[in-house]
Write an enzyme that holds these catalytic residues in place. Sequence first.
Site, PDB file in Angstrom:
ATOM      1  N   CYS A   2      36.163  38.386  49.621  1.00 37.75           N
ATOM      2  CA  CYS A   2      37.479  37.785  49.723  1.00 37.75           C
ATOM      3  C   CYS A   2      37.443  36.565  48.819  1.00 37.75           C
ATOM      4  O   CYS A   2      36.424  36.270  48.209  1.00 37.75           O
ATOM      5  CB  CYS A   2      37.732  37.345  51.152  1.00 37.75           C
ATOM      6  SG  CYS A   2      37.464  38.670  52.338  1.00 37.75           S
ATOM      7  N   ARG A  27      39.774  39.440  43.943  1.00 41.54           N
ATOM      8  CA  ARG A  27      38.723  39.593  44.950  1.00 41.54           C
ATOM      9  C   ARG A  27      39.213  40.355  46.182  1.00 41.54           C
ATOM     10  O   ARG A  27      38.433  40.654  47.092  1.00 41.54           O
ATOM     11  CB  ARG A  27      38.205  38.221  45.385  1.00 41.54           C
ATOM     12  CG  ARG A  27      37.680  37.376  44.249  1.00 41.54           C
ATOM     13  CD  ARG A  27      37.190  36.051  44.748  1.00 41.54           C
ATOM     14  NE  ARG A  27      35.998  36.194  45.555  1.00 41.54           N
ATOM     15  CZ  ARG A  27      34.766  36.280  45.086  1.00 41.54           C
ATOM     16  NH1 ARG A  27      34.562  36.212  43.789  1.00 41.54           N
ATOM     17  NH2 ARG A  27      33.738  36.409  45.892  1.00 41.54           N
ATOM     18  N   TRP A  77      39.910  40.974  51.462  1.00 44.08           N
ATOM     19  CA  TRP A  77      39.590  42.385  51.246  1.00 44.08           C
ATOM     20  C   TRP A  77      38.907  42.816  52.536  1.00 44.08           C
ATOM     21  O   TRP A  77      37.803  42.390  52.841  1.00 44.08           O
ATOM     22  CB  TRP A  77      38.660  42.559  50.046  1.00 44.08           C
ATOM     23  CG  TRP A  77      38.393  43.993  49.691  1.00 44.08           C
ATOM     24  CD1 TRP A  77      39.193  44.825  48.966  1.00 44.08           C
ATOM     25  CD2 TRP A  77      37.226  44.763  50.030  1.00 44.08           C
ATOM     26  NE1 TRP A  77      38.614  46.061  48.840  1.00 44.08           N
ATOM     27  CE2 TRP A  77      37.403  46.050  49.479  1.00 44.08           C
ATOM     28  CE3 TRP A  77      36.067  44.501  50.745  1.00 44.08           C
ATOM     29  CZ2 TRP A  77      36.459  47.062  49.620  1.00 44.08           C
ATOM     30  CZ3 TRP A  77      35.121  45.510  50.888  1.00 44.08           C
ATOM     31  CH2 TRP A  77      35.323  46.775  50.333  1.00 44.08           C
ATOM     32  N   ASN A 103      34.319  34.043  53.312  1.00 44.24           N
ATOM     33  CA  ASN A 103      34.067  35.185  52.436  1.00 44.24           C
ATOM     34  C   ASN A 103      32.656  35.661  52.712  1.00 44.24           C
ATOM     35  O   ASN A 103      31.723  34.854  52.677  1.00 44.24           O
ATOM     36  CB  ASN A 103      34.214  34.766  50.968  1.00 44.24           C
ATOM     37  CG  ASN A 103      33.684  35.828  50.019  1.00 44.24           C
ATOM     38  OD1 ASN A 103      33.798  37.016  50.290  1.00 44.24           O
ATOM     39  ND2 ASN A 103      33.092  35.408  48.918  1.00 44.24           N
ATOM     40  N   GLY A 104      32.492  36.946  52.998  1.00 47.42           N
ATOM     41  CA  GLY A 104      31.158  37.479  53.277  1.00 47.42           C
ATOM     42  C   GLY A 104      31.181  38.346  54.513  1.00 47.42           C
ATOM     43  O   GLY A 104      32.246  38.725  54.997  1.00 47.42           O
ATOM     44  N   GLU A 488      33.175  57.369  32.710  1.00 49.88           N
ATOM     45  CA  GLU A 488      33.938  56.120  32.726  1.00 49.88           C
ATOM     46  C   GLU A 488      35.439  56.390  32.528  1.00 49.88           C
ATOM     47  O   GLU A 488      36.275  55.750  33.173  1.00 49.88           O
ATOM     48  CB  GLU A 488      33.385  55.168  31.642  1.00 49.88           C
ATOM     49  CG  GLU A 488      34.118  53.860  31.473  1.00 49.88           C
ATOM     50  CD  GLU A 488      34.202  52.989  32.723  1.00 49.88           C
ATOM     51  OE1 GLU A 488      33.526  53.276  33.718  1.00 49.88           O
ATOM     52  OE2 GLU A 488      34.988  52.030  32.698  1.00 49.88           O
ATOM     53  N   LYS A 492      38.224  55.306  35.204  1.00 47.19           N
ATOM     54  CA  LYS A 492      39.388  54.469  34.869  1.00 47.19           C
ATOM     55  C   LYS A 492      40.658  55.135  35.366  1.00 47.19           C
ATOM     56  O   LYS A 492      41.511  54.493  35.975  1.00 47.19           O
ATOM     57  CB  LYS A 492      39.505  54.249  33.349  1.00 47.19           C
ATOM     58  CG  LYS A 492      38.565  53.257  32.725  1.00 47.19           C
ATOM     59  CD  LYS A 492      38.848  51.805  33.021  1.00 47.19           C
ATOM     60  CE  LYS A 492      38.160  51.305  34.251  1.00 47.19           C
ATOM     61  NZ  LYS A 492      36.769  51.023  34.271  1.00 47.19           N
ATOM     62  N   GLU A 495      40.907  55.173  39.303  1.00 49.78           N
ATOM     63  CA  GLU A 495      41.062  53.908  40.032  1.00 49.78           C
ATOM     64  C   GLU A 495      42.421  53.257  39.831  1.00 49.78           C
ATOM     65  O   GLU A 495      42.885  52.559  40.718  1.00 49.78           O
ATOM     66  CB  GLU A 495      39.903  52.931  39.780  1.00 49.78           C
ATOM     67  CG  GLU A 495      39.810  52.286  38.447  1.00 49.78           C
ATOM     68  CD  GLU A 495      38.614  51.330  38.353  1.00 49.78           C
ATOM     69  OE1 GLU A 495      38.182  50.766  39.353  1.00 49.78           O
ATOM     70  OE2 GLU A 495      38.127  51.140  37.223  1.00 49.78           O
ATOM     71  N   HIS A 511      28.677  75.786  35.682  1.00 50.21           N
ATOM     72  CA  HIS A 511      27.836  75.919  36.880  1.00 50.21           C
ATOM     73  C   HIS A 511      28.586  75.582  38.168  1.00 50.21           C
ATOM     74  O   HIS A 511      27.969  75.259  39.171  1.00 50.21           O
ATOM     75  CB  HIS A 511      26.593  75.035  36.745  1.00 50.21           C
ATOM     76  CG  HIS A 511      25.718  75.442  35.600  1.00 50.21           C
ATOM     77  ND1 HIS A 511      24.975  76.596  35.621  1.00 50.21           N
ATOM     78  CD2 HIS A 511      25.508  74.871  34.388  1.00 50.21           C
ATOM     79  CE1 HIS A 511      24.317  76.714  34.470  1.00 50.21           C
ATOM     80  NE2 HIS A 511      24.637  75.679  33.698  1.00 50.21           N
ATOM     81  N   LYS A 610      37.717  43.252  42.602  1.00 49.23           N
ATOM     82  CA  LYS A 610      36.948  43.159  41.370  1.00 49.23           C
ATOM     83  C   LYS A 610      35.492  42.794  41.629  1.00 49.23           C
ATOM     84  O   LYS A 610      34.590  43.245  40.934  1.00 49.23           O
ATOM     85  CB  LYS A 610      37.577  42.126  40.426  1.00 49.23           C
ATOM     86  CG  LYS A 610      36.902  42.123  39.082  1.00 49.23           C
ATOM     87  CD  LYS A 610      37.858  41.900  37.967  1.00 49.23           C
ATOM     88  CE  LYS A 610      37.213  42.142  36.628  1.00 49.23           C
ATOM     89  NZ  LYS A 610      37.155  43.562  36.282  1.00 49.23           N
TER      90      LYS A 610
END
Length: 615
Positions: A2, A27, A77, A103-104, A488, A492, A495, A511, A610
Amino acid sequence: MCGIIGYIGDKKASEVLINGLSHLEYRGYDSSGVALSYKGEVEIYKAQGKLINLIEILKTKEDICSKSHLGIGHIRWATHGLPTTLNAHPHTCNCKSLTLVHNGIIENYQELKEELKSKGCTFVSQTDTEVAAHLIAQEYGKTKDLLCAMQNAVKKIKGAFAFCAIHKNEPDKIVVAKRNAPLVIGLGDGENFIASDIPAIIEYTKKAIYLSDYQVGVVTKNDVKIYDKDDKLIQNKVENLPFEAIAISKMGYKHFMLKEINEQSDVVRNVLSSKLVSSSENVVLNEFKLSKEKIKKITRVQIIACGTSLHAGLVGKYIIEQLAKIPVDVEASSEYIYRDTIADENTLVIGISQSGETADTITAIKQAKEKGSHIVIITNRADSTMARLADSLLPVNAGIEVSVAATKSYMAQLMSLYLLSFYLSEQKEIKEYSSIIKNLKQELIELPNKIELITQNPQNIQKIAKKYSSYKDFIFIARGINYPSALEGALKLKEISYINATGYCAGELKHGPIAMLDENMPVLAVLNTGIVYDKVLSNCEEARARQAKLIGVTNHIAEKDKGLFDDLIIIPQISDMASPALNIVVLQMLAYYIAEYLGKDVDQPRNLAKSVTVE
Ligand code: AGP
């Protein structure tokens, strides 16, 4: 992960807090809240969803907003409990005298909660943070001093935290504490700031103190006092902050992501400058601290990272193995930990991270460090936790990246990995590759202009993006050094647009994934001239035979093969080895324009943040 913020001074606290939180939205953005203090009274306002909802609430609280010059704030978050207003921070104790943002993750919150309940505390939220609020308040009951209460409480807490606490009885201070979560104190003239990250305070001050783990601090208008884990008063270094406020402006672009995609040519120039002077000179990499003798003794390289940084690491594997002839393993940090990884003093461990704060990678790096491996950190944040763990720090200096989807930091990571592989090869004096390296160096020097040819001519990519924006699924294929480009590119797209996109090495298509192919499943193939070109072309034929729509991203296509593709995106001429740096620009732009057509929240996609500071 956060974002937290605190302010004490003469400005309107609400304005500083909201402005700061707007720069911490990367965040998390599930909910937000502030506590505003005025003459010992504290008022708390919270809102579910984006920060704008809190801003609307504060517009109706003109009175307290104009009077309060001390406050703390939070952007969340969600980890423990749904993203509701009730679970939003700040949290308080039962008598509401103590207010806290966090935060944590508090790992022992269940057992602390039971203990606190048995002492009469009642809980209103599902968060771990509320436990800390009650705990600090309990300690305050014993000590009648907010600093001591915080010092005692943190000794009982297991896990990660950055705390900002205020108390009604001590209305002239904010008490902070940190362990395994970032916290910086910005120093002003007659005012001080607290934040999870620099962008939140950079427009107010260029001087700051970074708190280290286990430190507790008392921040008043004119003073900052820091105490170590033994509660001894200590002096932390005052540092000059590395960013300009302009770095966090959109500069006229619709989204930060588009701005950051467009900055990539300059990022390449930046990373290479002074390190790669000309194609015929050796790379200058003073940041790499291992001697030539020790480099020659390296038996293996382990690259650990997450998400986009992990994909950069996969490109690194190809170039380090090829040019420096050292076996390279690349592993997601979350998989590297919790097993007995084989690493020793002859293992070079490379941690890659945009933020330098990713919890999984930090844990993995600490684990490797204990085994005596030399730790190289490639990060965009030279001020980060990971940077401080480095034996060799290769800062990539991409500039601050705001959009949750990483773009320019990936480019910078690629450039660092190229430089590192050249350096290792040159230090090992592997003569047989010197001409390949010379050509590659020249290609990197010319790369910025080629990137600009792509970014300045978006029309074809925009057209293709519009055409495919209604599809629900996508497959990206490539081989060799561009396999990470496929991964990647798919990351992109998924997300920021929420389209189900998966990257495969093209040879794997037959396969299993080929079962998915029909006219509703577009396949995007990255094919660059080189050893695997014809193979990828054959894989495209296989996809075509199943009626999949085909998009080709290539530097060359023969006239006879053009008909195979529904759409083609031609990139400038480039060798296979350097091509991931060009192909990815196309894939980033494609993802961006698809998400934009779909009207998605490009810079702040749902459920993401992020900086992922939880394991
Ligand atoms: C990138 O677009 C992602 N949002 C994410 O995968 C990111 O790369 C990952 O969380 C790792 O972050 P880091 O580079 O800061 O360690």
